[in-house]
Design an enzyme around this catalytic site. Structure first.
Site, PDB file in Angstrom:
ATOM      1  N   ASP A  70       0.948  15.400 -45.578  1.00  0.00           N
ATOM      2  CA  ASP A  70      -0.418  15.654 -46.035  1.00  0.00           C
ATOM      3  C   ASP A  70      -1.353  14.767 -45.217  1.00  0.00           C
ATOM      4  O   ASP A  70      -0.907  13.808 -44.585  1.00  0.00           O
ATOM      5  CB  ASP A  70      -0.558  15.418 -47.547  1.00  0.00           C
ATOM      6  CG  ASP A  70       0.296  14.273 -48.042  1.00  0.00           C
ATOM      7  OD1 ASP A  70       0.724  13.428 -47.217  1.00  0.00           O
ATOM      8  OD2 ASP A  70       0.529  14.184 -49.257  1.00  0.00           O
ATOM      9  N   GLU A  78      -4.678  15.913 -52.453  1.00  0.00           N
ATOM     10  CA  GLU A  78      -5.192  15.180 -53.618  1.00  0.00           C
ATOM     11  C   GLU A  78      -5.900  16.089 -54.619  1.00  0.00           C
ATOM     12  O   GLU A  78      -5.922  15.803 -55.800  1.00  0.00           O
ATOM     13  CB  GLU A  78      -6.158  14.077 -53.168  1.00  0.00           C
ATOM     14  CG  GLU A  78      -5.498  12.962 -52.361  1.00  0.00           C
ATOM     15  CD  GLU A  78      -4.509  12.149 -53.166  1.00  0.00           C
ATOM     16  OE1 GLU A  78      -4.411  12.337 -54.387  1.00  0.00           O
ATOM     17  OE2 GLU A  78      -3.816  11.315 -52.560  1.00  0.00           O
TER      18      GLU A  78
HETATM   19 ZN    ZN Z   1      -2.500  10.721 -54.277  1.00  0.00          ZN
HETATM   20 ZN    ZN Z   2      -0.217  11.332 -52.182  1.00  0.00          ZN
END
Ligand code: ZN
Ligand code: ZN
Length: 441
Positions: A99, A169
């Site tokens: 990510d 997130e």
């Molecule tokens: Zn996080």
């Molecule tokens: Zn994370």
């Protein structure tokens, strides 16, 4: 004597339980010469964090890194998401995911490379930005893994797919990638793996769980209506503040009285906003809730209970049916992350052999969520595995345990991973796991 020697060597081998694969030797040789460039990449990413859906510079760096190594890169695959494909002969397809997003947090670690970045969030307000969840660590490990697997391409066969997603997130990134057709645009993976740093596990260690790993998450926005008026004449109003207070208290019984106690679940009201001054009863109150669960059944049960309780309390307060609360469950939600059991066993076994059993720890179940879950939930069933990467100075873990103190959690402005051993362990783990899955021991 010879027999004694043999059993001594055997005992030593068994006590260590370590049989390092050729893959690991390769990683260590690489890291000896190339760690400084990974450290530089980590610090750059740490000092240049970008909020969810704004990862433009970050994704350019990752895309260039992969292109430089000879990957075919597909950009803009769900916001700033991207996929790099490296075809290396006939063999399995292994997907590795990272990510890229950071958080609206003001860093307070005092580190010389602490983030000072500010950005405009989706609501148009200026906010500090920090990689407080360690996605900078994930990306550095991702880059190191790609570099080594390409360098060692004559030692494995198959297709390596490296996916960097935006907006983990906010729970949007993976969903956006799949809406953009990720699995139609890359070779179908035989396995998908990812790691997440852990704020309670020592750097140098890895953590795992077979099956249930991280929870499913819902974000719920709720509007409670009333009939406002003068604070001194409550009998002429229907007070939505008192009504909200009753609802919040009754929501506490959903998990404690309605859900099977053997099923993990959370209902948290994280925000309540209503009214303007002391002596005015407002017309409405807004609540924000987060729900956590491990099964769709429990998820549906919680949402139904929120509707039932809020509707009936509103009616009991004398409000008409048109004024029952409005409940919006945000789309997309985050499904629970369930690790494939045989994939987990296989990778954990190779971790234990390479790093020693003491460094590969079975971890507790958490109620945090991760949208990596979506990589295993498409029509083509892909076995997934996410594991924990220890991120904390072992001395700090020891002292916190002795004093009964809590270490800074993920998302804390004080979260400061011990980078070198964490990055090295992450790269070692990812390369060893890849070699195993590509079929090289
Ligand atoms: Zn996080
Ligand atoms: Zn994370």
């Amino acid at each position: 004597m010879q027999k004694f020697m043999l059993s001594w060597v055997l005992a030593l081998f068994l006590s260590e339980g370590i049989a390092q694969s050729p893959g690991l030797k390769l990683v260590d040789n690489f890291l000896r010469d190339n760690y400084p460039s990974l450290d530089k990449l980590y610090k750059y990413l740490h000092q240049n964090p970008e909020l969810s859906l704004q990862e433009e510079k970050t994704s350019t760096i990752i895309a260039s890194e992969l292109e430089g190594l000879g990957f075919e890169v597909i950009r803009k695959l769900g916001s700033h998401g991207l996929a790099g494909i490296y075809r290396n002969g006939k063999g399995p397809t292994v997907l590795i995911r990272t990510d890229m997003d950071a958080l609206p947090v003001e860093e307070k670690t005092g580190l010389p490379y602490a983030s000072k970045v500010k950005a405009i969030n989706a609501a148009g307000n200026e906010t500090h930005v920090m990689h407080a969840c360690g996605h900078d660590l994930h990306m550095t490990v991702f880059a190191g893994t790609a570099r080594i697997l390409v360098k060692a391409k004559d030692q494995w066969k198959g297709t390596l797919v490296m996916v960097a997603q935006s907006a983990e997130e906010t729970g949007q990134g993976a969903d956006l990638m799949f809406k953009a057709g990720l699995y139609n645009k890359i070779p179908k993976p035989d396995y998908a793996i990812a790691l997440h740093d852990n704020p309670n596990l020592e750097a140098g260690k890895l953590g795992y769980r077979e099956g249930a790993f991280l929870a499913g998450v819902d974000m719920v926005d709720m509007t409670v209506f009333g009939e406002g008026g003068h604070g001194a004449a409550p009998h002429t109003t229907r007070d939505p503040i008192v009504l909200s207070a009753q609802m919040i208290m009754d929501f506490q019984t959903v998990v404690s009285r309605e859900i099977n106690p053997l099923e993990p679940a959370v209902v948290t009201v994280g925000s309540i906003q209503g009214g303007t001054v002391h002596n005015i009863i407002p017309d409405e109150v807004k609540l924000q809730l987060t729900l956590r669960f491990y099964s769709e059944e429990v998820r549906n049960q919680i949402i139904a209970a929120l509707h039932r309780i809020s509707k009936n309390l509103a009616l009991a307060a004398g409000l008409p049916i048109e004024k029952i609360p409005v409940i919006k469950v945000r789309d997309p939600y985050i499904p629970a992350t369930i690790n494939d059991i045989s994939l987990t066993k296989r990778v954990v076994d190779v971790f234990s052999k390479n790093f020693g059993k003491d460094n590969v720890v079975e971890m507790p179940l958490y109620m945090f969520g991760e949208d990596f879950s979506r990589f295993g939930m498409q029509d083509v069933k892909v076995p997934i595995l996410m594991f924990w990467l220890g991120a904390v100075d072992p001395a700090k873990v020891k002292s916190a345990r002795e004093k009964g103190e809590q270490l800074p959690s993920l998302h804390s402005p004080l979260f400061a991973p011990l980078t070198e051993p964490a990055i090295k362990t992450g790269v070692r783990a990812m390369v060893v796991a890849s070699f195993e899955l590509f079929g090289k021991s």
